[in-house]
Write a protein that holds these residues in place. Structure first.
Motif, short mmCIF file in Angstrom:
data_model
loop_
_atom_site.label_atom_id
_atom_site.label_comp_id
_atom_site.label_asym_id
_atom_site.label_seq_id
_atom_site.Cartn_x
_atom_site.Cartn_y
_atom_site.Cartn_z
N ASP A 175 0.84 -1.14 -0.08
CA ASP A 175 0.07 -0.05 0.09
C ASP A 175 1.02 1.27 -0.11
OD1 ASP A 175 1.03 -0.65 2.54
OD2 ASP A 175 -1.18 -0.65 3.60
N ALA A 176 2.11 1.15 0.73
CA ALA A 176 2.87 2.48 0.76
C ALA A 176 3.29 2.65 -0.57
CB ALA A 176 3.63 2.21 1.89
N ARG A 177 3.67 1.76 -1.35
CA ARG A 177 4.21 2.00 -2.73
C ARG A 177 3.38 2.81 -3.74
NH1 ARG A 177 8.91 1.55 -2.84
NH2 ARG A 177 8.73 2.38 -5.16
N LEU A 178 2.05 2.13 -3.49
CA LEU A 178 1.14 2.94 -4.34
C LEU A 178 1.06 4.40 -4.02
CD1 LEU A 178 -1.40 2.96 -6.23
CD2 LEU A 178 -2.97 2.41 -4.20
N VAL A 179 1.22 4.64 -2.75
CA VAL A 179 1.10 6.09 -2.37
C VAL A 179 2.21 6.91 -2.96
CG1 VAL A 179 1.20 7.82 -0.24
CG2 VAL A 179 -0.20 5.52 -0.20
N VAL A 180 3.47 6.41 -2.88
CA VAL A 180 4.65 7.09 -3.38
C VAL A 180 4.60 7.26 -4.81
CG1 VAL A 180 7.36 6.41 -3.90
CG2 VAL A 180 6.48 6.00 -1.65
N ALA A 181 3.88 6.16 -5.52
CA ALA A 181 3.83 6.27 -6.98
C ALA A 181 2.95 7.24 -7.23
CB ALA A 181 3.37 4.87 -7.65
N LEU A 182 1.77 7.55 -6.60
CA LEU A 182 0.92 8.60 -6.74
C LEU A 182 1.56 9.94 -6.81
CD1 LEU A 182 -2.28 7.31 -4.90
CD2 LEU A 182 -2.17 7.71 -7.23
N ALA A 183 2.46 10.15 -5.67
CA ALA A 183 3.02 11.40 -5.30
C ALA A 183 4.04 11.68 -6.17
CB ALA A 183 3.79 11.34 -3.87
N ARG A 184 4.94 10.81 -6.85
CA ARG A 184 5.90 10.74 -7.87
C ARG A 184 5.21 11.24 -9.15
NH1 ARG A 184 9.33 6.39 -8.82
NH2 ARG A 184 10.41 7.91 -10.24
N THR A 185 4.07 10.65 -9.11
CA THR A 185 3.33 11.05 -10.83
C THR A 185 2.93 12.51 -10.52
OG1 THR A 185 2.83 8.54 -10.72
CG2 THR A 185 1.53 10.09 -12.47
N ALA A 186 2.16 12.79 -9.42
CA ALA A 186 1.74 14.25 -9.40
C ALA A 186 3.10 15.28 -9.38
CB ALA A 186 1.25 14.34 -7.88
N ALA A 187 4.10 14.71 -8.92
CA ALA A 187 5.47 15.54 -9.10
C ALA A 187 5.73 15.81 -10.64
CB ALA A 187 6.70 14.98 -8.47
N ALA A 188 5.48 14.80 -11.29
CA ALA A 188 5.67 14.82 -12.75
C ALA A 188 4.94 15.68 -13.44
CB ALA A 188 5.67 13.32 -13.27
N TYR A 189 3.74 16.07 -13.07
CA TYR A 189 2.78 16.81 -13.57
C TYR A 189 3.04 18.38 -12.67
CZ TYR A 189 0.11 13.69 -16.42
OH TYR A 189 -0.24 12.87 -17.19
N GLY A 190 4.15 18.55 -11.99
CA GLY A 190 4.31 19.90 -11.35
C GLY A 190 3.96 20.20 -10.00
N ALA A 191 3.26 19.21 -9.31
CA ALA A 191 3.14 19.38 -7.78
C ALA A 191 4.37 19.54 -7.09
CB ALA A 191 2.27 18.12 -7.57
N ARG A 192 4.41 20.10 -6.17
CA ARG A 192 5.39 20.11 -5.29
C ARG A 192 4.83 19.52 -4.10
NH1 ARG A 192 5.11 26.17 -6.30
NH2 ARG A 192 7.18 26.70 -7.16
N ILE A 193 5.63 18.20 -3.75
CA ILE A 193 5.25 17.31 -2.78
C ILE A 193 6.55 17.26 -1.58
CG2 ILE A 193 5.06 14.69 -2.37
CD1 ILE A 193 2.95 15.90 -4.40
N VAL A 194 6.00 17.89 -0.51
CA VAL A 194 7.03 18.24 0.43
C VAL A 194 6.47 17.54 1.69
CG1 VAL A 194 8.19 20.23 1.47
CG2 VAL A 194 7.13 20.35 -0.66
N PRO A 195 6.93 16.23 1.96
CA PRO A 195 7.15 15.78 3.39
C PRO A 195 7.83 16.42 4.32
CG PRO A 195 7.62 13.86 1.73
CD PRO A 195 7.50 15.42 1.17
N GLY A 196 7.57 16.15 5.68
CA GLY A 196 8.24 16.94 6.80
C GLY A 196 7.80 18.34 7.04
N VAL A 197 6.61 18.63 6.60
CA VAL A 197 5.93 20.10 6.77
C VAL A 197 4.53 19.93 7.42
CG1 VAL A 197 5.18 22.21 5.58
CG2 VAL A 197 7.19 21.00 4.62
N GLU A 198 4.57 20.62 8.33
CA GLU A 198 3.43 20.56 9.22
C GLU A 198 2.34 21.85 8.99
OE1 GLU A 198 1.58 20.14 13.79
OE2 GLU A 198 3.76 20.27 13.52
N VAL A 199 1.27 21.69 8.62
CA VAL A 199 0.31 22.80 8.49
C VAL A 199 -0.38 23.04 9.92
CG1 VAL A 199 -1.88 23.67 7.53
CG2 VAL A 199 -0.51 22.34 5.96
N LEU A 200 0.09 24.40 10.13
CA LEU A 200 -0.48 24.91 11.55
C LEU A 200 -1.62 25.40 11.59
CD1 LEU A 200 2.96 26.53 12.55
CD2 LEU A 200 2.20 24.54 13.09
N ALA A 201 -2.18 26.45 10.55
CA ALA A 201 -3.49 27.06 10.57
C ALA A 201 -3.77 27.46 8.94
CB ALA A 201 -3.30 28.23 11.51
#
Length: 499
Positions: A175-201
């Motif tokens: 299941d985790a590999r599916l998530v990584v594949a989705l994130a990388r494909t989104a990045a290929a379309y220009g999405a900025r995928i940034v783990p390690g960032v907490e949304v505060l508000a």
């Protein structure tokens, strides 16, 4: 190819403070990654923020199945079953055929002939629904009765002398590999995928975040809250009733190395089963439970309770020749389900979280659109509906989603995957990228396990892995067996030091 390299992460973090994007996605599980891909593929600018790592929460603790909705039929949720069957066909036939394989599920007669009669009836109903969805007819074999010899061959641990019923479903290699594949494909379309960032508000169009003890803000046309069981931090009005689902991990050898998932009804239930799910790495996962979670959901990983461990063992032991004991366990894991309490319900969930619908909720709270609930199998449909709402709100972006026919990184038709010159195991996890992974190093991470050093290096260079836990608990699943994880830590640290 959508590389989530250290350099790309550094560049994104340098450019995002003060920037304006169309969509900020909060949460890096399967739903959030699916939303990021759908939005980016429609031409919207996207930033996805995840507090920890891709698939760090619920999305890595599933049964690793792509369900066709057999259980939903038992609850009369025909629409949800049909949606699940349709999305399974999309994954198996178009978007991720390398990550999903057909898996037989055997319900043995030793569990009771009334049980197998009901399973056969449900299986044939599920087949009829599968035949009705695009791509479904030829995706899986049909439900059938089998004899004692077939039971002995497919599930050697079952008490001999009786037949059973076999139905089919989809199994994710991970299941985790599916998530990584989705994130990388989104990045290929220009999405900025940034783990390690907490949304505060979220304050109007301003999104306040924190990374590495530093805070910054950016502006967003819309914020999609895909934080699962933690969604109430941004949308306190959502009524969630989280439940915990637990699995046990045993060596396949203690069950005779089954080729089919063994299926045993939970005592007293006509719609809940315990599965013994064979994995490609020589393990079997026993699951799954459904226990209400009281109070606020902790940030850390849940653990199976003693009662859940005993329930799983007692249920599966009903049909085994040689009962399992706790000494047979090499690991265990648990995850939270973000179940949604219907608006029409009272102040509590009632008798059982198992009876709550797996339907998802989509709700605006000012600029924040929360998408919560649902199942891993239907992530794409949830994401499509979510981005439809965002596009309508923003008045820009393509009106229709194309993700039902958009292959994820590494995906290819089965005939092409069969020609990839790399070990079959790597092809099942990386698809057409398997030769690149193999070239990074064929040495084993730990003796007796199949994971290679090349997989760890690929995870660091292209999949956004930054820590030992990222490598051992999500990009690979060595961590599901704690003793193996302990042996692998030094190798993971060495690979991270190579950066």
């Amino acid at each position: 190819m959508g590389s989530l390299s250290p350099a790309r992460r550094a560049r994104d973090l340098a450019e995002l403070p003060g920037a304006t994007v169309d969509v900020v996605v909060v949460g890096g599980g399967v739903t959030g990654a699916g939303v990021a891909l759908d939005a980016a593929s429609r031409g919207l600018s996207v930033a996805l923020f995840e507090r920890q790592d891709l698939a760090a929460g619920t999305s890595r603790w599933s049964s690793k199945l792509v369900h066709g909705g057999l259980r939903y039929l038992a609850h009369g949720e025909i629409g949800l079953a049909r949606e699940s069957a349709r999305e399974r066909a999309v994954l198996m036939g178009a978007t991720a055929p390398h990550l999903v394989r057909p898996l037989p599920f055997l319900v043995p007669d030793v569990a009771g002939r009334d049980v197998t009669a009901l399973a056969e009836l449900g299986g044939r109903a599920a087949d009829a629904i599968r035949f009705s969805v695009p791509g479904g007819r030829g995706s899986l074999p049909s439900t059938r009765r089998v004899g004692a010899d077939d039971v002995a061959r497919m599930t050697p641990g079952v008490r001999p002398g009786a037949g059973g019923v076999v139905f089919w479903d989809g199994q994710l290699v991970d299941d985790a590999r599916l998530v990584v594949a989705l994130a990388r494909t989104a990045a290929a379309y220009g999405a900025r995928i940034v783990p390690g960032v907490e949304v505060l508000a979220v304050d109007g169009a301003d999104v306040h975040v924190r990374v590495d003890d530093e805070a910054f803000a950016l502006r967003a046309g819309a914020v999609v809250n895909a934080a699962g069981v933690w969604s109430q931090k941004l949308a306190p009005g959502i009524r969630l009733v989280p439940s915990r689902g637990s699995h046990l991990v045993v060596p396949a050898s203690v069950l005779g190395s089954p080729s089919a998932a063994m299926t045993v009804p939970l005592p007293g239930s006509r719609s809940r089963y315990v599965f013994a799910l064979p994995q490609p790495d020589g393990l079997v996962y026993l699951g799954l439970t459904d226990e209400p979670v009281e109070g606020p959901v902790p940030d850390g990983d849940p653990q199976p309770s003693e009662a859940e461990v005993q329930q799983l063992l007692d249920t599966v032991n009903q049909v085994l020749s040689s009962p399992l004991s706790r000494d047979d366990l090499v690991g265990a894991y648990a995850g939270y389900r973000p179940l949604v309490l219907p608006e029409s319900a009272g102040t509590g969930p009632g008798d059982s979280t198992a009876d709550l619908s797996r339907k998802h909720l989509l709700r605006w709270d000012g600029p924040v659109l929360s998408v919560v609930g649902g199942k891993l199998t239907t992530y794409r449909a949830m994401a499509e509906e979510t981005v439809d709402a965002v596009v309508a709100r923003l008045g820009r972006g393509a009106a229709r989603s194309t993700t039902a026919r958009l292959p994820l990184v590494g995906a290819a038709p089965r005939v092409a995957l069969d020609r990839v010159s790399a070990p079959e195991r790597l092809v099942a996890r990386y698809g057409t990228e398997a030769p690149r992974v193999e070239a990074l190093g064929p040495a084993l991470v730990v003796a007796g396990r199949p994971e290679t050093v090349g997989e760890l290096r690929f995870a660091v260079e292209h999949e956004g892995a930054r820590t030992v836990s990222d490598l051992l608990d999500r990009r690979t699943r060595i961590g599901l067996v704690p003793a193996d994880r302990e042996r692998a830590v030094a190798v993971a640290e060495q690979v991270l030091a190579e950066r």
